[in-house]
Design a protein around this motif. Sequence first.
Motif, PDB file in Angstrom:
ATOM      1  N   SER A 209       0.866  -1.062  -0.031  1.00 30.17           N
ATOM      2  CA  SER A 209       0.052   0.045   0.071  1.00 30.17           C
ATOM      3  C   SER A 209       0.775   1.100   0.015  1.00 30.17           C
ATOM      4  O   SER A 209       0.711   2.189  -0.770  1.00 30.17           O
ATOM      5  CB  SER A 209      -1.066   0.092   1.162  1.00 30.17           C
ATOM      6  OG  SER A 209      -1.792  -1.112   1.084  1.00 30.17           O
ATOM      7  N   ALA A 210       1.951   1.300   0.921  1.00 30.40           N
ATOM      8  CA  ALA A 210       2.877   2.289   0.968  1.00 30.40           C
ATOM      9  C   ALA A 210       3.401   2.642  -0.497  1.00 30.40           C
ATOM     10  O   ALA A 210       3.649   3.727  -0.967  1.00 30.40           O
ATOM     11  CB  ALA A 210       3.733   2.094   2.079  1.00 30.40           C
ATOM     12  N   GLY A 217       1.579   8.440  -6.813  1.00 27.77           N
ATOM     13  CA  GLY A 217       1.545   9.907  -6.347  1.00 27.77           C
ATOM     14  C   GLY A 217       0.006  10.079  -6.146  1.00 27.77           C
ATOM     15  O   GLY A 217      -0.360  11.409  -5.982  1.00 27.77           O
ATOM     16  N   MET A 218      -0.940   9.333  -6.097  1.00 26.00           N
ATOM     17  CA  MET A 218      -2.255   9.405  -5.699  1.00 26.00           C
ATOM     18  C   MET A 218      -2.662  10.010  -4.491  1.00 26.00           C
ATOM     19  O   MET A 218      -1.801   9.523  -3.523  1.00 26.00           O
ATOM     20  CB  MET A 218      -3.002   8.321  -6.424  1.00 26.00           C
ATOM     21  CG  MET A 218      -2.993   7.878  -7.834  1.00 26.00           C
ATOM     22  SD  MET A 218      -3.680   6.368  -8.310  1.00 26.00           S
ATOM     23  CE  MET A 218      -5.540   6.654  -7.633  1.00 26.00           C
ATOM     24  N   HIS A 219      -3.662  10.509  -4.371  1.00 25.10           N
ATOM     25  CA  HIS A 219      -3.782  10.969  -2.809  1.00 25.10           C
ATOM     26  C   HIS A 219      -4.458   9.450  -2.113  1.00 25.10           C
ATOM     27  O   HIS A 219      -5.145   8.804  -2.643  1.00 25.10           O
ATOM     28  CB  HIS A 219      -5.301  11.881  -3.026  1.00 25.10           C
ATOM     29  CG  HIS A 219      -5.741  12.547  -1.588  1.00 25.10           C
ATOM     30  ND1 HIS A 219      -6.432  11.894  -0.525  1.00 25.10           N
ATOM     31  CD2 HIS A 219      -5.422  13.802  -0.942  1.00 25.10           C
ATOM     32  CE1 HIS A 219      -6.493  12.386   0.318  1.00 25.10           C
ATOM     33  NE2 HIS A 219      -6.025  13.693   0.228  1.00 25.10           N
TER      34      HIS A 219
END
Length: 264
Positions: A209-210, A217-219
Motif C-alpha cells: 500500500s505504501a 502519487g495518488m491521494h
Amino acid sequence: MKIGFIGCGNMGSAMIGGILKNGVFEKNEIIVSNLTEEGSRRSQEKLGVVTTLDNCEVVKNANIVILAVKPQFYEEVIGEIKNFLTPQHMIVGIAPGKTLAWLEEKCEQPLKVVRLMPNTPAQVGAGMTGACVNDRVTEEDLDQILAITNSFGRTEVVPERLMDAVSAVSGCSPAYVFMFIEAMADAAVAQGMPRKQAYQFAAQAVLGSAKLLLETGMHPGELKDMVCSPAGTTIEGVRILEKNGFRSAVFEALQGAADKGKKM
C-alpha cells in the motif's frame, strides 16, 4: 578517517550498514566509539569498522561526528568531546528535541551543525530521514550528508521548525505501524489463519500500500476509495474504524509525540 559515530546501537549500525553497502565510505574511513569492550567487538565483527572506547578519539580522527547516543546522554558526551572540536568539524545530532542552537551552545564554539531524524526502517535500507542544518553548513557539506542518509532510504530537507513533526510522522510511526500489523494479524488468527502466515499477509499489505501511494502519487483517500466497493466488505471495515475513532487516535498519537519532542 572521514566519519565517526559516538555510539553504535541499532540506529548507528543501520546508518553504517547503508553507508558501507552503497560505498559512500570504506570500512577504514569510519571510526566508532562504544561504551564497552563487548560493544566494540560487536561493531568490529558486524561492520568491520575502526573501533575505540574513547569518544575523543572519534573527534580527533573524523571531521563528521554523528552523536548516535540516547538523548539523555547528549550533554555528557558533548562535555567530554567539546575541547577537541574545531571549526572544521561537522556535528550531527539524531535526537529529538536537541536543536541546532542547543547543540552549538553546548559545543561552546561556532560549528557546522546538522540535525537528522532517521527511523528504524533504515536497518533494511528503507528509512525516511528529515534533515536540517545551520548556516555554516555549505551546499557541498549538505550534499555529503544527503549521500549518507540516502544510502539507507529517502531524505527530505526541512526547516527546523518541522523537525518535531518529522519525528512524529516518520521517527515514531514505525511503532504504530507495527501495532497496526500485529492487530490485523491477530484478527486473521482469530479467523483461523496460522500466526506466521497472518504476519506475512498483514505486513505485505502495508508494504504494498505504501509503495502504491509513493509510486503513483495518488491521494491516499483516492486509493482508499478504489478498494471500497459499494455495500462491500472494505467499506464496512472503514465504517467500524471511523466509529471507533481510528483517524482521531492516529492524529492524537502523532500530536502527542510531537509535543513531547518539543519538551525534550
